[in-house]
Write an enzyme that holds these catalytic residues in place. Structure first.
Site, PDB file in Angstrom:
ATOM      1  N   TYR A   1       0.891  -1.169   0.000  1.00 19.80           N
ATOM      2  CA  TYR A   1       0.000   0.000   0.000  1.00 19.80           C
ATOM      3  C   TYR A   1       0.924   1.212   0.000  1.00 19.80           C
ATOM      4  O   TYR A   1       1.117   1.877   1.012  1.00 19.80           O
ATOM      5  CB  TYR A   1      -0.925  -0.027   1.225  1.00 19.80           C
TER       6      TYR A   1
ATOM      7  N   GLY B   1      18.756 -10.988   2.318  1.00 19.59           N
ATOM      8  CA  GLY B   1      19.617 -10.343   1.315  1.00 19.59           C
ATOM      9  C   GLY B   1      20.138  -9.008   1.820  1.00 19.59           C
ATOM     10  O   GLY B   1      21.285  -8.622   1.547  1.00 19.59           O
ATOM     11  N   ASP B   2      19.306  -8.293   2.566  1.00 20.82           N
ATOM     12  CA  ASP B   2      19.737  -7.002   3.124  1.00 20.82           C
ATOM     13  C   ASP B   2      20.790  -7.225   4.219  1.00 20.82           C
ATOM     14  O   ASP B   2      21.754  -6.461   4.333  1.00 20.82           O
ATOM     15  CB  ASP B   2      18.539  -6.236   3.701  1.00 20.82           C
TER      16      ASP B   2
END
Ligand code: KDG
Length: 306
Positions: free
Chosen positions: A95, A247-248
């Site tokens: 959103y 991944g971060d």
């Protein structure tokens, strides 16, 4: 973004209660680095709503400089819902159309702030948010290059946010403005239709990057530069609880290794460790370790400590 995760049922349609946390690839990396003791700044835009205040307080509370975060009363802070049906089936609903972050513009960027950094970390999520956000991230990469700040790029392909064609064109443009690129193997395939490591890495290097590290999940990573190449084994993970943010965590681990003057191989080993640790805890960044937790994990798992 604020991330809501169903609590009472894993399925959104039956959930009556939700956990509220912070999510976002760039904040995850920033938090990972700050927990390891590095100086980090986060550049973004939030609404003046309660959610914006919540994110700002959380990020500031992790020790990150938020002096470059703008607030805008006319646009809401972005949200997303994360439905963990099981660790292999995670569904996200965004959103974030018209969110404050999507209205970031080139004149929101402070060149003097940027030029004092050692690294600029950007992802391929930002340009997917709006044309303004695209122009802003490109301008930041150009400014960083002008001031010899190393550009670190994680493509982070988010198919829900844009068309494949647009994503391929813009992510390839960003590769060419980067010094270090950290794609997943699916992203290397998406960009260059190549799943073999060396030829995939060659494609990135041919566009001017100096270092490519292809993330291979539990298997570790493949590293290639002009002078070296090789696989760096991952750390065994008993049970993945929530893979989001791994991944971060990997990127934060790699960058912290670079900032600590480790060799590329040792920095990737640290990256593998943090990626593995992040999968053990629910939440987009909650499993990212401090130095003590990191060293303990690496020592216990592999008898190595970097
Ligand atoms: O890499 C983890 C991110 O995907 C998550 O924190 C949310 O940034 C996010 C996104 O756009 O999906």
């Amino acid at each position: 973004m604020v991330v809501f995760t169903p609590v009472s049922s894993p399925m959104m349609r039956f959930a009556e209660t939700f956990a509220k946390n912070v999510g976002g690839a760039e904040t995850n990396v920033a938090i990972g680095l700050a927990r390891l003791g590095h100086n980090v700044g986060w550049i973004s835009k939030l609404g003046t709503d309660e959610f914006g205040t919540y994110i700002l307080n959380t990020v500031r509370g992790e020790g990150i400089d938020v002096s470059q975060v703008k607030r805008d009363p006319d646009f809401p802070t972005g949200l997303y819902f994360k439905e963990i049906r099981n660790p292999e089936d995670i569904r996200v609903s965004y959103y974030r159309k018209g969110s404050a972050a999507s209205t970031i513009q080139t004149n929101d960027i402070n060149e003097d702030y940027l030029k004092n950094a050692k690294y600029l970390h950007v992802t391929g999520i930002t340009p997917a948010l709006s044309d303004f956000a695209y122009q802003t991230v490109i301008k930041m990469m150009e400014l960083a290059r002008k001031h010899k700040v190393k550009v670190v790029f994680d493509p982070n392909l988010r198919r829900k946010l844009w068309s494949e064609e647009k994503a391929r064109t813009i992510l390839t443009e960003m590769v060419a403005l980067s010094d270090i690129v950290l794609p997943g193997i699916e992203e290397a395939d998406f960009l260059f239709q190549e799943t073999d490591m060396a030829p995939a890495a060659d494609q990135f290097l041919a566009r001017g990057c100096e270092t490519v590290i292809i993330k291979l999940g539990e298997k570790g990573a493949y590293l290639q530069t002009k002078n070296e190449s090789g696989y760096i084994e991952g750390f065994p993970v008993k049970q993945v609880v929530d893979p989001v943010g791994a991944g971060d965590g990997f990127v934060a681990g790699f960058l912290s290794g670079m900032l600590n003057d480790l060799s590329l191989t040792d920095a990737v080993r640290r990256a593998n460790a943090i990626g593995a640790m992040q999968t053990q805890v629910k939440g987009d960044y909650e499993g990212l370790p401090d130095n003590e937790e990191l060293h303990q994990f690496m020592f216990q798992q592999n008898n190595v400590d970097v």
